[in-house]
Scaffold this motif. Structure first.
Motif, PDB file in Angstrom:
ATOM      1  N   CYS A 226       0.849  -1.193   0.000  1.00 38.95           N
ATOM      2  CA  CYS A 226       0.000   0.000   0.000  1.00 38.95           C
ATOM      3  C   CYS A 226       0.883   1.241   0.000  1.00 38.95           C
ATOM      4  CB  CYS A 226      -0.916  -0.012   1.222  1.00 38.95           C
ATOM      5  SG  CYS A 226      -1.839   1.528   1.467  1.00 38.95           S
ATOM      6  N   LEU A 235      -8.255  -5.072   0.288  1.00 37.15           N
ATOM      7  CA  LEU A 235      -9.223  -4.537  -0.680  1.00 37.15           C
ATOM      8  C   LEU A 235      -8.536  -3.469  -1.542  1.00 37.15           C
ATOM      9  CD1 LEU A 235     -12.370  -4.116   1.602  1.00 37.15           C
ATOM     10  CD2 LEU A 235     -11.824  -6.031   0.096  1.00 37.15           C
ATOM     11  N   SER A 237      -7.220  -0.675  -3.918  1.00 36.69           N
ATOM     12  CA  SER A 237      -7.950   0.347  -4.669  1.00 36.69           C
ATOM     13  C   SER A 237      -6.945   1.330  -5.244  1.00 36.69           C
ATOM     14  CB  SER A 237      -8.954   1.080  -3.762  1.00 36.69           C
ATOM     15  OG  SER A 237      -9.848   0.168  -3.148  1.00 36.69           O
ATOM     16  N   CYS A 246      -4.684   0.434   0.263  1.00 34.53           N
ATOM     17  CA  CYS A 246      -5.771  -0.252   0.963  1.00 34.53           C
ATOM     18  C   CYS A 246      -7.045   0.575   0.774  1.00 34.53           C
ATOM     19  CB  CYS A 246      -5.478  -0.380   2.454  1.00 34.53           C
ATOM     20  SG  CYS A 246      -4.023  -1.366   2.858  1.00 34.53           S
ATOM     21  N   TYR A 247      -8.162  -0.106   0.710  1.00 30.05           N
ATOM     22  CA  TYR A 247      -9.424   0.617   0.543  1.00 30.05           C
ATOM     23  C   TYR A 247      -9.626   1.629   1.667  1.00 30.05           C
ATOM     24  CZ  TYR A 247     -14.421   1.554   0.644  1.00 30.05           C
ATOM     25  OH  TYR A 247     -15.643   2.169   0.685  1.00 30.05           O
ATOM     26  N   TYR A 248      -9.334   1.212   2.901  1.00 27.76           N
ATOM     27  CA  TYR A 248      -9.589   2.096   4.037  1.00 27.76           C
ATOM     28  C   TYR A 248      -8.584   3.245   4.085  1.00 27.76           C
ATOM     29  CZ  TYR A 248     -12.617  -1.724   5.421  1.00 27.76           C
ATOM     30  OH  TYR A 248     -13.597  -2.664   5.433  1.00 27.76           O
ATOM     31  N   GLN A 251      -9.892   5.579   1.273  1.00 26.77           N
ATOM     32  CA  GLN A 251     -11.193   6.150   1.622  1.00 26.77           C
ATOM     33  C   GLN A 251     -11.071   7.134   2.786  1.00 26.77           C
ATOM     34  OE1 GLN A 251     -14.057   5.693  -0.082  1.00 26.77           O
ATOM     35  NE2 GLN A 251     -14.932   7.245   1.264  1.00 26.77           N
ATOM     36  N   MET A 274     -11.698   7.153  -7.664  1.00 29.04           N
ATOM     37  CA  MET A 274     -11.387   5.986  -6.841  1.00 29.04           C
ATOM     38  C   MET A 274     -12.084   4.742  -7.383  1.00 29.04           C
ATOM     39  SD  MET A 274     -11.921   5.455  -2.742  1.00 29.04           S
ATOM     40  CE  MET A 274     -11.616   3.843  -1.979  1.00 29.04           C
ATOM     41  N   LYS A 275     -11.309   3.669  -7.559  1.00 30.27           N
ATOM     42  CA  LYS A 275     -11.833   2.415  -8.090  1.00 30.27           C
ATOM     43  C   LYS A 275     -11.201   1.246  -7.339  1.00 30.27           C
ATOM     44  CE  LYS A 275     -12.294   4.333 -12.765  1.00 30.27           C
ATOM     45  NZ  LYS A 275     -11.840   4.206 -14.170  1.00 30.27           N
ATOM     46  N   ARG A 276     -11.934   0.144  -7.299  1.00 28.16           N
ATOM     47  CA  ARG A 276     -11.405  -1.098  -6.731  1.00 28.16           C
ATOM     48  C   ARG A 276     -10.540  -1.788  -7.773  1.00 28.16           C
ATOM     49  NH1 ARG A 276     -14.149  -3.921  -2.942  1.00 28.16           N
ATOM     50  NH2 ARG A 276     -12.551  -5.490  -3.355  1.00 28.16           N
TER      51      ARG A 276
END
Length: 300
Positions: A226, A235, A237, A246-248, A251, A274-276
């Motif tokens: 990350c 997750l 992203s 990391c997604y978190y 975000q 923002m995309k996964r």
């Protein structure tokens, strides 16, 4: 020094509360000692242990004087107590609670009708005593004497040992509590308003030189970390540069602000981008690059 006949309500209530707290402290100490014994071995004798504790408290307080431990701490005593009332005080303070606790732990289905009838009688007496306690409390607030039912039944009246003095109230503790609660409210409201992610990013940029972005799409492999926490992406992203988050982590930044700079390449990232990260999107990007290369070869 002539003792005062007047005893304030708060002193009488405090004396009763101190008696209850002293009993609880001794009971907790016996439990601390019993925890080193075989589990369950002492629990079945807990009612007897409680009765012995109450007896010892009575023996070293009322039997040897005219006041309980809580009253002594507040310079109070019973003015009209005698030996007969002292013994009745012990019986009334120990027997009802002992019978209630003892019958609560017993299996009465094997003891017959008499045992069940006795339990019903004890439960009825307990409810009656609780109701009497409530009524007596209301009367005490009105009259200012006999805050406990046991004192009402035995006609015991409290009296101050020393000359009555106004109760001194210190406000230093209250002031400290108000100041502490005020600071807690300030921190609770103020800290969430501080963008800690942005501040951390600014501090990190002081000694870490970001690598310029070359405009590639992110590709994840076993060595990918990350871009923010430098751990394996959870997750994964991305938001417009070649680095994964990391997604978190990502975000959290976009929750604080709509745009921020990537810690690795200093690219400007926006919340709407923002995309996964998925394997399908990565495979598609690789195929697209291969097609572009094939076209360039044909053109050559």
């Amino acid at each position: 020094m002539t003792p005062s006949l007047y005893v304030s309500r708060i002193n009488q209530i405090d004396a009763a509360q101190l008696d209850a707290e002293i009993y609880k402290v001794l009971r907790n100490q016996t439990k601390e000692i019993a925890k080193y014994c075989t589990p369950g071995k002492i629990d079945k004798w807990q009612t007897e242990v409680d009765a012995v504790l109450k007896f010892l408290i009575w023996k070293f307080s009322l039997q040897r004087g005219s006041s309980t431990f809580g009253q002594r701490l507040l310079n109070l005593h019973y003015v009209n107590i005698n030996q007969r009332k002292t013994i009745l005080y012990l019986i009334l303070s120990v027997a009802p609670q002992y019978l209630k606790d003892k019958l609560a732990y017993e299996n009465l289905s094997e003891r017959g009708t008499f045992a069940r009838a006795l339990k019903s009688l004890v439960d009825w007496m307990t409810n009656a005593i609780n109701l009497l306690e409530l009524v007596n409390l209301l009367l005490f607030l009105h009259r200012g004497v006999k805050p406990r039912v046991i004192e009402l039944l035995l006609n015991l009246s409290s009296q101050s040992i020393t000359t009555h003095r106004p109760r001194i109230i210190g406000y230093s503790y209250m002031t400290r509590e108000l100041l502490w609660h005020g600071l807690m409210e300030l921190f609770t409201i103020g800290i969430p308003m501080i963008n800690l992610h942005y501040l951390k990013h600014l501090v990190t940029r002081l000694w870490r030189r970001p690598k310029p972005s070359i405009g590639l799409l992110p590709v994840m492999n076993a060595a990918t970390k990350c871009a923010y926490c430098y751990e394996d992406p959870i997750l994964p992203s991305h938001a417009g540069c070649e680095h994964l988050f990391c997604y978190y982590c990502l975000q959290a930044h976009f929750t604080a602000m709509n745009a921020f700079q990537c810690p690795r390449c200093n690219a400007e990232l926006y919340a709407e981008d923002m995309k996964r990260y998925t394997i399908a999107s990565a495979s598609w990007s690789d195929d697209e690059e291969s097609d572009d290369s094939f076209e360039r070869v044909d053109d050559g």
